[in-house]
Design an enzyme around this catalytic site. Sequence first.
Site, mmCIF file in Angstrom:
data_model
loop_
_atom_site.group_PDB
_atom_site.id
_atom_site.type_symbol
_atom_site.label_atom_id
_atom_site.label_comp_id
_atom_site.label_asym_id
_atom_site.label_seq_id
_atom_site.Cartn_x
_atom_site.Cartn_y
_atom_site.Cartn_z
ATOM 1 N N ARG A 1 -3.952 -30.690 -20.179
ATOM 2 C CA ARG A 1 -4.234 -29.459 -20.929
ATOM 3 C C ARG A 1 -5.716 -29.097 -20.774
ATOM 4 O O ARG A 1 -6.109 -27.943 -20.895
ATOM 5 C CB ARG A 1 -3.877 -29.615 -22.416
ATOM 6 N N LYS B 1 -1.477 -10.464 -9.673
ATOM 7 C CA LYS B 1 -1.529 -9.276 -8.829
ATOM 8 C C LYS B 1 -2.143 -9.616 -7.469
ATOM 9 O O LYS B 1 -1.608 -10.422 -6.742
ATOM 10 C CB LYS B 1 -2.284 -8.163 -9.568
ATOM 11 N N TYR C 1 -4.821 -1.376 -19.590
ATOM 12 C CA TYR C 1 -3.469 -1.923 -19.429
ATOM 13 C C TYR C 1 -2.794 -1.987 -20.814
ATOM 14 O O TYR C 1 -3.435 -2.378 -21.800
ATOM 15 C CB TYR C 1 -3.609 -3.324 -18.821
ATOM 16 N N ASP D 1 -12.150 -6.231 -16.726
ATOM 17 C CA ASP D 1 -10.869 -6.598 -16.117
ATOM 18 C C ASP D 1 -10.922 -6.050 -14.686
ATOM 19 O O ASP D 1 -10.867 -4.837 -14.470
ATOM 20 C CB ASP D 1 -9.726 -5.970 -16.921
HETATM 21 C C1 PLP Z 1 -0.959 -7.109 -14.985
HETATM 22 C C2 PLP Z 1 -2.250 -6.806 -15.630
HETATM 23 C C3 PLP Z 1 -2.681 -7.529 -16.744
HETATM 24 C C4 PLP Z 1 -1.838 -8.621 -17.365
HETATM 25 O O1 PLP Z 1 -1.667 -9.704 -16.517
HETATM 26 P P1 PLP Z 1 -0.397 -10.707 -16.596
HETATM 27 O O2 PLP Z 1 -0.638 -11.641 -15.461
HETATM 28 O O3 PLP Z 1 0.820 -9.865 -16.455
HETATM 29 O O4 PLP Z 1 -0.462 -11.363 -17.933
HETATM 30 C C5 PLP Z 1 -3.922 -7.222 -17.275
HETATM 31 N N1 PLP Z 1 -4.692 -6.243 -16.744
HETATM 32 C C6 PLP Z 1 -4.304 -5.524 -15.678
HETATM 33 C C7 PLP Z 1 -5.215 -4.478 -15.126
HETATM 34 C C8 PLP Z 1 -3.079 -5.775 -15.079
HETATM 35 O O5 PLP Z 1 -2.695 -5.054 -14.025
#
Ligand code: PLP
Length: 404
Positions: free
Chosen positions: A62, A220, A122, A195
């Site tokens: 963990r 992504k 998001y 982000d």
């Molecule tokens: C997909 C996404 C998230 C969330 O990520 P997960 O891996 O689905 O938890 C956050 N910010 C952006 C810009 C995203 O495209």
Amino acid sequence: MTHHLTTRLVHAGEHPRAGAPAGNAYTPTSMPIHASSTFFYNTAEELDAAFERGGDAMNYARHGNPTTNALEAVMVDIEGGRGAVATASGMSALYLALLAAGTPRGATEPHPRHILASSDLYGATTKILKTMFAAQGVGVTFCDMTRLDEVQSKIDALEPDVLLLEAISNPLLKVADISAISQMAHEVDARVVVDATMATPVLCQPLALGADISAHSATKYLAGHGDVIGGVLVAKGGLVADTAHAYAALIGPTLGPFEAKLITRGVKTLALRMERQCANALKIAQALNGHSAIKQVIYPGLPSHPQHALAARQFGGKSGGMISLELAAGTREAAIACMNKLKLALPATSLGDIYTLVTYPPISSHRELDAEQRRNVGIGDGLLRFSIGIEDADDILADIVQAL
Ligand SMILES: *Cc1c(COP(=O)(O)O)cnc(C)c1O
């Protein structure tokens, strides 16, 4: 000798040339999947020392495991900063980032007081802010991060301790000026969380531009093959990195070794894929611009994009792999009909995969807003969002044109 980004993406984090354990006859070129929940040592004293060292010392998975640490190491190498934490999803990386960003200087307890966030985030991120933070008494204010005058007046009025923005927003692909906003935030000692999921380290490195934390949904572009959920944050300062690490070890959003392996493997081809996806997207955006069935092609690489000049400067001439199309018909029926006619592009949520994906925000990311709320944030009923893949650009274009 410092190598270029493309080279470091391929080599960093794995197969250490120096510092391989003494007495080992060989080092694996590819980091093995260490599927082990715990680690033992020859003596209790050595185990005690491992607990004492904390950080990257292996004691219990963990707190970290070697496969996940390899992903964290490559992210620190390419983004700079003092530490990274890989997590089980992008959302847990963002949650951890917001907690850690609020750590007061000289303290170790994370607790943001007021978060100034982009109004164009998001969907799940907006929901975390409204439920998990606002509901617990943390101030949460939204503003348009592309309007620097608005950002400045909100900073002056609210003195937030954390700012949150996306380098490229979803689904309108607005581009935020990370250096200008970081400068303003630092005037009041606030920390900036970016982000950078859609931009990826190939387009920009938020920490180098002044941000304090860069966070990604590794699901992504970093992983890139649509086969894993994961996230990662990279922190510029030691205090924030240590706090994020300590809280991850405590709450346990820890990324497992199998997922870490898939993401690290994805990262190796990130530069190649981005190169291709950006080139494909530019070609397709230019070709669709002016099509009679389209009211507007939204793409930062087109001169008509409101932040075209900023994007060109901030992203080193690339414009990303995402395109949004506002259909001339402007209706849900038209958007759905177009989506249903696509034969190559997959109608699936997510982005950044090798496959071209298409989503209709009102049924996916922005489902919880009604039509008027969507229009208020600029999302019309005829908007389709494409994540352009690595297929041949002409095949993707032909698919979209026949569906239009
Ligand atoms: C997909 C996404 C998230 C969330 O990520 P997960 O891996 O689905 O938890 C956050 N910010 C952006 C810009 C995203 O495209």
